[in-house]
Write an enzyme that holds these catalytic residues in place. Structure first.
Site, PDB file in Angstrom:
ATOM      1  N   GLU A  17      -0.852  -6.304   9.326  1.00 42.72           N
ATOM      2  CA  GLU A  17      -0.873  -4.926   8.838  1.00 42.72           C
ATOM      3  C   GLU A  17      -2.023  -4.114   9.437  1.00 42.72           C
ATOM      4  O   GLU A  17      -2.443  -3.105   8.887  1.00 42.72           O
ATOM      5  CB  GLU A  17      -0.965  -4.925   7.314  1.00 42.72           C
ATOM      6  CG  GLU A  17       0.213  -5.595   6.650  1.00 42.72           C
ATOM      7  CD  GLU A  17       0.037  -5.742   5.158  1.00 42.72           C
ATOM      8  OE1 GLU A  17       0.272  -4.762   4.434  1.00 42.72           O
ATOM      9  OE2 GLU A  17      -0.353  -6.839   4.717  1.00 42.72           O
ATOM     10  N   SER A 180       2.780  -6.725   2.480  1.00 39.99           N
ATOM     11  CA  SER A 180       3.684  -5.802   3.159  1.00 39.99           C
ATOM     12  C   SER A 180       5.037  -6.392   3.528  1.00 39.99           C
ATOM     13  O   SER A 180       5.610  -6.074   4.563  1.00 39.99           O
ATOM     14  CB  SER A 180       3.014  -5.260   4.433  1.00 39.99           C
ATOM     15  OG  SER A 180       3.459  -3.957   4.699  1.00 39.99           O
ATOM     16  N   SER A 315       2.340   7.415   1.249  1.00 40.36           N
ATOM     17  CA  SER A 315       2.589   6.112   0.641  1.00 40.36           C
ATOM     18  C   SER A 315       2.951   6.290  -0.826  1.00 40.36           C
ATOM     19  O   SER A 315       2.611   7.307  -1.448  1.00 40.36           O
ATOM     20  CB  SER A 315       1.355   5.215   0.761  1.00 40.36           C
ATOM     21  OG  SER A 315       0.977   5.038   2.109  1.00 40.36           O
TER      22      SER A 315
END
Length: 358
Positions: A17, A180, A315
């Protein structure tokens, strides 16, 4: 240090990530109140090298396209962080960033930092231990089993038999410690289950298998320390079969509904359960809590907690708070405040110890 608070932002990291972390750091740097804060970017490259210096590049499409040469910047004096900054905002996602390791270093350096501490971070990263704590707290969740990579090597057929008998198919297979949605597969048959177990075991020595729960995927954001608040509810509607890395970051078929179109009773229950989960894991600062809601039976199941969720303005976590009336810059400000509040509260332990020694 003057009237401005100096905020160190640690970003990048060695995990998958890395690129997401760069975007997060860039968003915070752009949005932070420059009248109140001075920002010190501290970058960790994919090899683990630390550098500090001004942010001189726009966020690239690929992490390796960073438009500056790392060698032109000095390595930060990590041991002097407490002298050079007032607070750290760590935004390294995944292993070595949100699993308690970086938090442990910051504890040893005696510097305030945003987010959960060592325990909450490590519990939040390890999906097996997380679910054990959820079970102890009486939170509703689906059935699961966990296996070590060595167990898979020793008896793959026996483990598959057990999974089919106890959890059924389809089921989800995940690395226990990975963020993630990396390494996740939906196993529909026995052959797919074997491949999913092998795939997940590439990312971690421990694998978790979860029963399939039919339902809508809902999320909620938690903010605070000892008495946290919960936001509005958001829903992820995706074109992929499940919310994997591709759907999260690269697909154009994913849609976010914020607030979600769900009854008020569901919102209330999610707010209560998410705060309960946050407190059970000893989290602080921020967390996003994910649920499954079976609309037909009106049943809520907690899926997982993320102690360092994606934090760009687009987000889920910031967007849910924006829908609740908290803008992005204010959210950053509150998180810095909660970090200092927790650090100050910890100092009371030292005062008690000093008094005991008198």
């Amino acid at each position: 240090m003057g009237t401005k608070q100096r905020v160190g932002i640690i970003y990048g990291g060695k995990s998958s990530e890395h690129e997401v972390s760069i975007h997060t750091a860039h968003s915070i740097i752009q949005a932070v109140d420059k009248e109140r804060y001075e920002v010190l970017p501290i970058y960790v490259d994919v090899t683990g090298k630390w550098v500090q210096g001004p942010w001189v590049a726009d966020v690239p499409q690929q992490a390796e396209e960073l438009r500056y040469t790392l060698d032109q910047y000095e390595a930060p004096d990590v041991f002097a962080l407490a002298e050079n900054v007032d607070v750290i905002f760590p935004v390294i996602h995944g292993p070595n960033g949100e699993d308690g390791t970086l938090q442990g270093m910051l504890e040893l350096l005696d510097v305030p930092y945003v987010g959960s501490g060592v325990l909450g971070s490590s519990l939040g990263m390890d999906k097996v231990m997380m679910k054990e704590v959820f079970a102890s707290a009486g939170l509703p969740q689906g059935a699961y089993r966990s296996f070590l990579r060595s167990e898979l090597h020793a008896d793959m057929d026996g483990i598959c038999d057990r999974i089919v008998a106890e959890l059924g198919l389809p089921c989800f297979v995940k690395p226990a410690n990975m963020g993630s949605s990396v390494g996740i597969s939906k196993a529909k048959d026995r052959d797919g289950l074997i491949e999913a177990l092998k795939f997940a075991a590439r990312f971690d020595r421990k694998v978790i298998v979860e029963e399939f729960i039919a339902g809508r995927e809902l999320e909620i954001a938690v903010l605070g320390n000892d008495t946290p608040d919960a936001s509005v509810v958001g829903e992820i509607i995706f074109g992929n079969e499940f919310y994997d890395y591709e759907a999260k970051y690269k697909s154009n078929n994913t849609r976010l509904d914020i607030p979600a179109f769900v009854p008020d009773s569901v919102v209330t229950r999610m707010q209560e359960l998410s705060v309960k989960a946050f407190i059970a894991l000893d989290c602080s600062g921020l967390s996003r809590v994910d649920f499954f809601w079976n609309e037909e039976r009106d049943e809520l199941y907690i899926n997982e907690i993320n102690t360092l969720p994606g934090f760009t303005p687009f987000s889920m976590y910031p967007m849910m708070w924006k829908a609740a009336g908290v803008e992005y810059a204010e959210l950053i400000d509150r998180l810095i405040g909660f970090a200092i509040e927790r650090y100050t509260e910890k100092k009371e332990n030292e005062l008690v110890a000093e008094k005991f020694m008198e």
